[in-house]
Design a protein around this motif. Structure first.
Motif, PDB file in Angstrom:
ATOM      1  N   ASP A 165      31.046  30.776  31.252  1.00  0.00           N
ATOM      2  CA  ASP A 165      31.312  30.141  32.550  1.00  0.00           C
ATOM      3  C   ASP A 165      30.907  28.674  32.537  1.00  0.00           C
ATOM      4  OD1 ASP A 165      32.345  32.451  33.612  1.00  0.00           O
ATOM      5  OD2 ASP A 165      30.474  33.092  34.559  1.00  0.00           O
ATOM      6  N   LYS A 168      33.668  26.855  30.845  1.00  0.00           N
ATOM      7  CA  LYS A 168      34.842  26.873  31.725  1.00  0.00           C
ATOM      8  C   LYS A 168      34.714  25.823  32.821  1.00  0.00           C
ATOM      9  CE  LYS A 168      36.013  31.820  31.388  1.00  0.00           C
ATOM     10  NZ  LYS A 168      36.024  33.088  32.162  1.00  0.00           N
ATOM     11  N   GLY A 221      36.507  22.903  30.878  1.00  0.00           N
ATOM     12  CA  GLY A 221      37.876  23.375  31.037  1.00  0.00           C
ATOM     13  C   GLY A 221      38.347  24.399  30.027  1.00  0.00           C
ATOM     14  N   ARG A 274      39.604  27.881  28.693  1.00  0.00           N
ATOM     15  CA  ARG A 274      40.377  28.943  29.339  1.00  0.00           C
ATOM     16  C   ARG A 274      40.796  29.982  28.293  1.00  0.00           C
ATOM     17  NH1 ARG A 274      38.418  26.882  32.949  1.00  0.00           N
ATOM     18  NH2 ARG A 274      39.291  25.985  34.849  1.00  0.00           N
ATOM     19  N   GLN A 275      41.151  31.170  28.783  1.00  0.00           N
ATOM     20  CA  GLN A 275      41.710  32.199  27.904  1.00  0.00           C
ATOM     21  C   GLN A 275      43.184  31.901  27.636  1.00  0.00           C
ATOM     22  OE1 GLN A 275      40.802  36.363  28.582  1.00  0.00           O
ATOM     23  NE2 GLN A 275      39.205  35.821  30.079  1.00  0.00           N
ATOM     24  N   TYR A 319      40.830  32.188  24.377  1.00  0.00           N
ATOM     25  CA  TYR A 319      39.912  31.273  23.699  1.00  0.00           C
ATOM     26  C   TYR A 319      40.401  31.029  22.273  1.00  0.00           C
ATOM     27  CZ  TYR A 319      36.795  32.405  27.575  1.00  0.00           C
ATOM     28  OH  TYR A 319      36.265  32.579  28.818  1.00  0.00           O
TER      29      TYR A 319
END
Length: 230
Positions: A14, A17, A21, A23-24, A26
Motif C-alpha cells: 500500500d 501504491k 503509483g 499497480r497490479q 506487479y
C-alpha cells in the motif's frame, strides 16, 4: 503465511501504491541469481511469488541477464532455461555487453519494477534508490523488504515541500465592510418621568383608618336629659 507477516506485506504494498503509483499486475524484474537460488531450493518462482504477494504478477528479465547466464556455461543451463521462460524487456544494450545487474540498474528507474535478486550489491543499490521495492529469498521464504530509510526520507521531504508551498500561498484579504456608527437619539420624555411609588401595606392601613368615621362619645347625663325630654 502468518497474519502478522501478511499484514506487514500489505502495508508495504500500500505504501508503494500510494506514494509511487504501483499497480497490479506487479512487474517483477528477475535476475539470474534469483532464479539460481530458486532452483537450488526447488522453489517454483511463478507459484510461490504469486501466492506470497496475493496479486497478479508479471515476471520480466532482460537480454543482458540471459546472455550473462549463458556465458557461465552448462552449469547454469537450467538457470538460463528459467530466465528464458519470462518476458524479455528490450534494454537496447545490443552494441555493448554489460552485466545483468548493470542492465537492471538502467531499467528499474524507467518503470514500476520490483527488483528480484539475491545479489548483495544490487540489493544495496535498491535500498539507496528512493521508491525501489526489493524482493529476495531468505532460505525458501520470499521476502518483500520494507521501504528503506532513503525512501521514507524522500517521502518526508516531498510532504514538507508540499506543506511549505501551501504556507506561501497568498490569501487575498476580504473587503472590510464599514460599520456605520449609530447616532445617539434623544431619550423619550415619557421614559424620563419618575415612577410613582406604590404605597406599602402600612400606608394603606393608615389611610383606611383615617377614612373611617369617628364615633362621638355622649356623656351619661346628656343621655338622661334627652330621655326625660323625649
Amino acid at each position: 503465511m502468518k497474519v502478522k507477516r501478511r499484514n506487514k506485506l500489505l502495508k508495504y504494498l500500500d505504501f508503494y501504491k500510494l506514494n509511487y503509483g504501483f499497480r497490479q499486475p506487479y512487474q517483477v524484474l528477475v535476475d539470474a541469481t534469483f532464479c539460481h537460488h530458486a532452483l537450488s531450493k526447488k522453489i517454483k518462482i511463478n507459484d510461490q511469488i504469486k501466492n506470497y504477494l496475493g496479486a497478479e504478477v508479471k515476471f520480466i528479465t532482460t537480454r543482458c541477464c540471459i546472455m550473462e547466464t549463458e556465458s557461465l556455461g552448462a552449469t547454469f543451463s537450467k538457470t538460463t532455461f528459467v530466465l528464458k521462460s519470462f518476458a524479455v524487456h528490450k534494454c537496447n544494450h545490443d552494441s555493448e555487453k554489460i552485466s545483468g545487474s548493470a542492465c537492471i540498474k538502467s531499467l528499474a528507474p524507467q518503470s514500476h519494477y520490483i527488483v528480484a535478486t539475491q545479489d548483495k550489491s544490487l540489493q544495496k543499490w535498491c535500498r539507496r534508490r528512493p521508491g525501489q521495492p526489493l524482493l529476495y529469498f531468505h532460505g525458501v521464504t520470499p521476502v518483500f523488504e520494507a521501504p528503506s530509510d532513503t525512501t521514507k526520507a524522500s517521502i518526508n521531504e516531498q510532504l514538507e515541500r508540499q506543506l511549505n508551498d501551501l504556507g506561501t500561498l497568498k490569501v487575498e484579504p476580504k473587503e472590510v465592510q464599514k460599520i456605520k456608527k449609530k447616532r445617539k437619539k434623544n431619550p423619550n420624555p415619557l421614559s424620563c418621568l419618575k415612577k410613582k411609588k406604590k404605597p406599602n401595606q402600612e400606608q394603606l392601613i393608615n389611610t383606611e383608618n383615617n377614612n373611617k368615621r369617628k364615633r362621638i362619645k355622649i356623656p351619661q347625663h346628656v343621655k338622661e336629659h334627652l330621655r326625660k325630654t323625649s
